[in-house]
Motif scaffolding. Structure first.
Motif, PDB file in Angstrom:
ATOM      1  N   LEU A   1     -10.534   2.527  -4.972  1.00 16.15           N
ATOM      2  CA  LEU A   1     -10.251   1.158  -4.568  1.00 16.15           C
ATOM      3  C   LEU A   1     -10.361   0.189  -5.735  1.00 16.15           C
ATOM      4  CD1 LEU A   1     -12.016   0.632  -1.117  1.00 16.15           C
ATOM      5  CD2 LEU A   1      -9.688   1.332  -1.591  1.00 16.15           C
ATOM      6  N   SER A   2      -9.242  -0.272  -6.216  1.00 17.83           N
ATOM      7  CA  SER A   2      -9.242  -1.424  -7.102  1.00 17.83           C
ATOM      8  C   SER A   2      -9.440  -2.661  -6.237  1.00 17.83           C
ATOM      9  CB  SER A   2      -7.907  -1.516  -7.846  1.00 17.83           C
ATOM     10  OG  SER A   2      -6.848  -1.777  -6.925  1.00 17.83           O
ATOM     11  N   THR A   3      -9.613  -3.814  -6.856  1.00 19.78           N
ATOM     12  CA  THR A   3      -9.740  -5.049  -6.075  1.00 19.78           C
ATOM     13  C   THR A   3      -8.488  -5.283  -5.244  1.00 19.78           C
ATOM     14  OG1 THR A   3      -8.905  -6.385  -7.906  1.00 19.78           O
ATOM     15  CG2 THR A   3     -11.283  -6.099  -7.766  1.00 19.78           C
ATOM     16  N   ALA A   4      -7.311  -4.985  -5.828  1.00 20.13           N
ATOM     17  CA  ALA A   4      -6.056  -5.224  -5.110  1.00 20.13           C
ATOM     18  C   ALA A   4      -5.917  -4.295  -3.916  1.00 20.13           C
ATOM     19  CB  ALA A   4      -4.873  -5.045  -6.061  1.00 20.13           C
ATOM     20  N   VAL A   5      -6.252  -3.016  -4.074  1.00 18.30           N
ATOM     21  CA  VAL A   5      -6.158  -2.080  -2.954  1.00 18.30           C
ATOM     22  C   VAL A   5      -7.115  -2.494  -1.842  1.00 18.30           C
ATOM     23  CG1 VAL A   5      -6.564   0.301  -2.232  1.00 18.30           C
ATOM     24  CG2 VAL A   5      -5.319  -0.153  -4.348  1.00 18.30           C
ATOM     25  N   ALA A   6      -8.332  -2.923  -2.204  1.00 14.34           N
ATOM     26  CA  ALA A   6      -9.293  -3.362  -1.189  1.00 14.34           C
ATOM     27  C   ALA A   6      -8.743  -4.545  -0.399  1.00 14.34           C
ATOM     28  CB  ALA A   6     -10.622  -3.723  -1.851  1.00 14.34           C
ATOM     29  N   ARG A   7      -8.179  -5.521  -1.095  1.00 12.07           N
ATOM     30  CA  ARG A   7      -7.626  -6.688  -0.386  1.00 12.07           C
ATOM     31  C   ARG A   7      -6.477  -6.290   0.515  1.00 12.07           C
ATOM     32  NH1 ARG A   7      -3.353 -10.691  -1.479  1.00 12.07           N
ATOM     33  NH2 ARG A   7      -3.052  -9.952  -3.612  1.00 12.07           N
ATOM     34  N   ARG A   8      -5.576  -5.464   0.018  1.00 14.47           N
ATOM     35  CA  ARG A   8      -4.406  -5.095   0.821  1.00 14.47           C
ATOM     36  C   ARG A   8      -4.808  -4.263   2.044  1.00 14.47           C
ATOM     37  NH1 ARG A   8      -0.306  -8.550  -0.142  1.00 14.47           N
ATOM     38  NH2 ARG A   8       0.231  -8.669  -2.349  1.00 14.47           N
ATOM     39  N   ILE A   9      -5.840  -3.434   1.907  1.00 16.06           N
ATOM     40  CA  ILE A   9      -6.310  -2.691   3.075  1.00 16.06           C
ATOM     41  C   ILE A   9      -6.842  -3.657   4.132  1.00 16.06           C
ATOM     42  CG2 ILE A   9      -8.166  -1.175   3.879  1.00 16.06           C
ATOM     43  CD1 ILE A   9      -7.731   0.515   1.395  1.00 16.06           C
ATOM     44  N   ALA A  10      -7.636  -4.639   3.698  1.00 20.58           N
ATOM     45  CA  ALA A  10      -8.181  -5.616   4.646  1.00 20.58           C
ATOM     46  C   ALA A  10      -7.058  -6.395   5.328  1.00 20.58           C
ATOM     47  CB  ALA A  10      -9.131  -6.564   3.923  1.00 20.58           C
ATOM     48  N   GLU A  11      -6.035  -6.782   4.565  1.00 22.40           N
ATOM     49  CA  GLU A  11      -4.906  -7.514   5.147  1.00 22.40           C
ATOM     50  C   GLU A  11      -4.109  -6.636   6.101  1.00 22.40           C
ATOM     51  OE1 GLU A  11      -3.914 -10.643   1.500  1.00 22.40           O
ATOM     52  OE2 GLU A  11      -2.950  -8.680   1.554  1.00 22.40           O
TER      53      GLU A  11
ATOM     54  N   MET B   1     -13.429  -6.371  -3.505  1.00 22.44           N
ATOM     55  CA  MET B   1     -12.473  -7.442  -3.834  1.00 22.44           C
ATOM     56  C   MET B   1     -13.001  -8.353  -4.934  1.00 22.44           C
ATOM     57  SD  MET B   1     -10.850  -8.810  -0.281  1.00 22.44           S
ATOM     58  CE  MET B   1     -11.230  -7.781   1.130  1.00 22.44           C
ATOM     59  N   GLY B   2     -14.306  -8.540  -4.982  1.00 24.00           N
ATOM     60  CA  GLY B   2     -14.883  -9.424  -5.996  1.00 24.00           C
ATOM     61  C   GLY B   2     -15.336  -8.709  -7.246  1.00 24.00           C
ATOM     62  N   HIS B   3     -14.947  -7.451  -7.391  1.00 20.86           N
ATOM     63  CA  HIS B   3     -15.410  -6.634  -8.517  1.00 20.86           C
ATOM     64  C   HIS B   3     -14.897  -7.211  -9.831  1.00 20.86           C
ATOM     65  CE1 HIS B   3     -16.036  -2.929 -10.920  1.00 20.86           C
ATOM     66  NE2 HIS B   3     -16.968  -2.683 -10.022  1.00 20.86           N
ATOM     67  N   SER B   4     -15.793  -7.473 -10.756  1.00 19.46           N
ATOM     68  CA  SER B   4     -15.419  -8.187 -11.980  1.00 19.46           C
ATOM     69  C   SER B   4     -14.650  -7.336 -12.972  1.00 19.46           C
ATOM     70  CB  SER B   4     -16.680  -8.722 -12.672  1.00 19.46           C
ATOM     71  OG  SER B   4     -17.532  -7.662 -13.062  1.00 19.46           O
TER      72      SER B   4
ATOM     73  N   VAL C   1      -2.918   4.924   5.047  1.00 24.79           N
ATOM     74  CA  VAL C   1      -1.600   4.305   4.882  1.00 24.79           C
ATOM     75  C   VAL C   1      -0.668   4.707   6.018  1.00 24.79           C
ATOM     76  CG1 VAL C   1       0.451   4.207   3.406  1.00 24.79           C
ATOM     77  CG2 VAL C   1      -1.826   4.099   2.379  1.00 24.79           C
ATOM     78  N   ARG C   2      -0.736   5.984   6.414  1.00 25.95           N
ATOM     79  CA  ARG C   2       0.120   6.443   7.517  1.00 25.95           C
ATOM     80  C   ARG C   2      -0.215   5.700   8.806  1.00 25.95           C
ATOM     81  NH1 ARG C   2       0.222   9.113  11.970  1.00 25.95           N
ATOM     82  NH2 ARG C   2       1.976  10.471  12.532  1.00 25.95           N
ATOM     83  N   ALA C   3      -1.515   5.569   9.116  1.00 27.68           N
ATOM     84  CA  ALA C   3      -1.919   4.870  10.335  1.00 27.68           C
ATOM     85  C   ALA C   3      -1.491   3.406  10.306  1.00 27.68           C
ATOM     86  CB  ALA C   3      -3.433   4.977  10.511  1.00 27.68           C
ATOM     87  N   LEU C   4      -1.586   2.772   9.143  1.00 33.10           N
ATOM     88  CA  LEU C   4      -1.166   1.382   9.014  1.00 33.10           C
ATOM     89  C   LEU C   4       0.339   1.249   9.194  1.00 33.10           C
ATOM     90  CD1 LEU C   4      -3.401   0.409   5.961  1.00 33.10           C
ATOM     91  CD2 LEU C   4      -3.625  -0.505   8.283  1.00 33.10           C
ATOM     92  N   TRP C   5       1.099   2.162   8.598  1.00 33.82           N
ATOM     93  CA  TRP C   5       2.553   2.108   8.712  1.00 33.82           C
ATOM     94  C   TRP C   5       2.995   2.304  10.161  1.00 33.82           C
ATOM     95  CZ3 TRP C   5       6.093   0.437   5.414  1.00 33.82           C
ATOM     96  CH2 TRP C   5       7.446   0.660   5.713  1.00 33.82           C
TER      97      TRP C   5
ATOM     98  N   LEU D   1       0.819  -1.210   0.000  1.00 35.78           N
ATOM     99  CA  LEU D   1       0.000   0.000   0.000  1.00 35.78           C
ATOM    100  C   LEU D   1       0.852   1.260   0.000  1.00 35.78           C
ATOM    101  CD1 LEU D   1      -2.769  -1.070   2.519  1.00 35.78           C
ATOM    102  CD2 LEU D   1      -3.134  -0.470   0.119  1.00 35.78           C
ATOM    103  N   SER D   2       1.982   1.227   0.680  1.00 34.41           N
ATOM    104  CA  SER D   2       2.840   2.414   0.696  1.00 34.41           C
ATOM    105  C   SER D   2       3.319   2.753  -0.706  1.00 34.41           C
ATOM    106  CB  SER D   2       4.035   2.195   1.628  1.00 34.41           C
ATOM    107  OG  SER D   2       4.940   1.249   1.091  1.00 34.41           O
ATOM    108  N   PHE D   3       3.380   1.756  -1.566  1.00 37.73           N
ATOM    109  CA  PHE D   3       3.819   1.965  -2.952  1.00 37.73           C
ATOM    110  C   PHE D   3       2.635   2.268  -3.871  1.00 37.73           C
ATOM    111  CE2 PHE D   3       4.904   0.667  -7.237  1.00 37.73           C
ATOM    112  CZ  PHE D   3       6.199   1.137  -7.406  1.00 37.73           C
TER     113      PHE D   3
END
Length: 623
Positions: free
Chosen positions: A226-236, A264-267, A201-205, A188-190
């Motif tokens: 939020l792309s699917t990838a950004v959504a997943r990485r935020i949840a993780e 995350m499931g966005h087609s 991102v700052r709070a997560l870091w 996410l930082s990238f």
């Protein structure tokens, strides 16, 4: 130290890990910048290890991919005992800091045979390479080894190296195998570059728990953010199951968790991210079993209905559910959404802007779809799905074989094709001759990332789907894609399901129906456009304004006679929904095409500026 020794020491490149750590310490507030740190110092141009006596100097010619692959395998076989030897081999064999070479290094290390007795030595080499390596290829090799052999001891070093742009992907790959939360924070930082996401991102870091919850709830799930990838990485990164466990009555957090699952499931992106999210089942359980705590709002209704649609026919079906559990959750959502306080929302919510109204109408059309079960279950089921308009997903023809959606199971690089393509034109019908059908195409085009094809043929009283064609690997992975088998269907049941799907218009809305009728009219009377030297293009509802119909066509002098003089221009004609029946709107549009040259009311939307000026048309202004 002599002057000569001092000059040599000054030109020697420091370890990339030390370099990245220094940049992080100097960064404002200790937070890495968007897109990480550049390798501006070009470490490969420092003092490189010299070839051993008898070795040839490095080649100056650019090798082919095949030659590079062979050279990398040679450098890694056998694995050296120390980093300097690998540095020398890479230098001698011309292995450079290029995207192709780095990708080949990762692939070669992933396939490197390592016996149990070799693993400790390989792990030791990997740690030396990542902690003291001075070149990107050597450190990449170390990261690839740690993807296979790393332990928790390596997490801090991987997290720092991942902040260097050229090393982000291999470092995140290694972290994914060890600590998905750390991998997600680095990723996410990238990748999370929008201003709206930087506070999160700052709070997560900083690992500030209260701030993570606050910023997560405040963040948006809009597709542009939020792309699917950004959504997943935020949840993780947020450790979403733990956060939900600590805040069991937090309805704002619960709603946001549901929104992340939907994204995350966005087609339109890559629903692989939902399948790759290790905590997907846990979060589904938390959201659905606590959904009754949510206040009945249109937004919450849309989120829960979207989750139901996904659990019925989307990538959520493919998760490793315990027997019967998925259907239990679907039944729970059905009971909740049919309660009067929820069911009445789309009817009573008549205020608000256009987006609000679009959502209310979508809920009214779609509310029963995920809860309908086939009266005669068979091997084939077709669901045309128009998703929540706020998500801006395309309408797709979801094909389920034995209850499993074909496209995310076998392809997953783009959505299934539209019903206008697969159903209106009869492509799924089984005729006397074999018919190859494209079921889906990569969002970036087939030429880039491929497409999914199947051949449909009739064999007596059966219909056969066989000869599948798709990319050899799943996106974002070097693992082989699953091999689809041939499917056989009872021909009578198959024909009945295709006929049902072709005639079912419950998913459609006026502008979409108007578009279908205009297209059908032009197929019957192509002269309506050819008389104006025009040819039909795509016709559908407007992506940005679903309540408008868009008709596109090509124009070039002589095109109507089949002998165009030069390249074509593309025109776009927008027809807003005027509230009359779609049949009347389509008839009016076809009558106008018969009487008026569409170039006088359509707008140029494609071709070239030079061609437009030559033909006397204005080129569209770009925002």
């Amino acid at each position: 130290m002599s002057a000569q020794e001092e000059r040599g020491a000054l030109t020697l490149s420091p370890a990339l890990y030390d370099y990245a750590l220094h940049l992080l310490q100097e960064s404002p507030d200790g937070i890495p910048p968007r897109r990480g740190f550049p390798l501006s110092r070009q470490p490969e141009r420092g003092v490189s290890p010299q070839p051993e006596p008898g070795e040839s100097p490095p080649s100056l010619e650019e090798p082919s991919p095949e030659e590079s692959q062979a050279a990398i395998r040679e450098a890694l076989n056998p694995l050296p005992d120390d980093p300097a030897t690998l540095h020398r081999r890479f230098t001698r064999l011309g292995i450079r800091d290029s995207a192709m070479h780095l990708m080949l290094i990762q692939a070669a290390v992933a396939g490197l045979p390592l016996s149990a007795g070799q693993q400790d030595a390989a792990r030791s080499l990997a740690r030396q390479l990542t902690r003291t390596g001075t070149t990107v290829p050597a450190v990449t090799a170390g990261l690839a080894l740690l993807t296979r052999l790393g332990t928790s001891e390596d997490i801090p070093y991987l997290s720092v190296l991942g902040l260097l742009r050229r090393l982000t992907r291999p470092a995140v790959d290694a972290l994914d195998a060890l600590a998905p939360q750390s991998a997600a924070v680095v990723w996410l930082s990238f990748h999370a570059r929008r201003d709206e996401l930087r506070p999160l991102v700052r709070a997560l870091w900083k690992s500030e728990q209260a701030a993570v919850r606050e910023e997560l709830v405040a963040s948006s799930t809009e597709p542009r953010l939020l792309s699917t990838a950004v959504a997943r990485r935020i949840a993780e990164a947020a450790r979403l199951p733990d956060l939900l466990g600590r805040c069991p009555s937090d309805t704002a957090l619960l709603a946001r968790a549901g929104g992340l699952l939907v994204r995350m499931g966005h087609s339109r992106d890559a629903p692989t991210d939902l399948l790759a999210y290790g905590d997907a089942l846990t979060v589904y359980e938390s959201v659905v079993t606590r959904a009754g705590l949510l206040p009945p709002t249109l937004d919450n209704h849309a989120t829960l209905l979207s989750l139901a649609v996904d659990l019925s026919s989307g990538p959520g079906v493919l998760l490793e559910w315990p027997p019967g559990r998925r259907m239990t959750l679907l039944d729970s959502l059905e009971r909740l959404l049919t309660e009067p306080r929820w069911a009445s929302l789309p009817e009573t919510e008549t205020t608000g802007g256009t987006e609000h109204q679009l959502r209310a109408r979508w809920i009214r059309r779609t509310g029963r779809q995920p809860f309908r079960h086939p009266t005669q279950p068979g091997r084939l089921r077709i669901e045309v799905v128009a998703s929540d308009p706020a998500g801006r997903a395309p309408v797709e023809t979801r094909i389920l074989l034995d209850g499993r959606p074909v496209v995310p199971a076998f392809f997953d690089r783009g959505p299934a094709h539209s019903p206008e393509y697969l159903l209106d034109e009869g492509r799924l019908r089984a005729g006397p001759e074999p018919n190859e059908v494209q079921l889906a195409e990569a969002s970036c085009t087939e030429g880039c990332c491929g497409a999914l094809y199947v051949t449909i043929r009739r064999d007596g009283d059966q219909v056969v789907w066989e000869n599948w064609q798709r990319p050899l690997t799943m996106p974002g992975s070097r693992a082989p894609a699953p091999e689809p088998t041939a499917y056989r269907f009872d021909a009578a049941a198959y024909d009945a399901e295709i006929a049902r799907a072709e005639t079912d218009r419950s998913w459609s809305w006026p502008a979409r129906t108007t578009a279908r009728l205009i297209k059908a009219g032009l197929l019957e009377r192509p002269d309506l456009l050819s008389r104006w030297d025009a040819k039909r293009g795509w016709i559908s509802s407007d992506f940005d304004d679903p309540d408008s119909t868009v008709v596109t066509f090509l124009y070039a002098p002589g095109l109507g006679s089949g002998k165009p003089d030069g390249t074509s221009l593309q025109f776009r004609w927008v027809i807003p929904d005027d509230g009359t029946p779609p049949e009347a709107q389509a008839a009016a549009a076809l009558n106008r095409l018969a009487e008026e040259d569409p170039k006088t009311y359509g707008q140029v939307c494609g071709g070239s500026l030079e061609r437009a000026e030559a033909l006397g048309f204005s080129w569209p202004e770009r925002n």
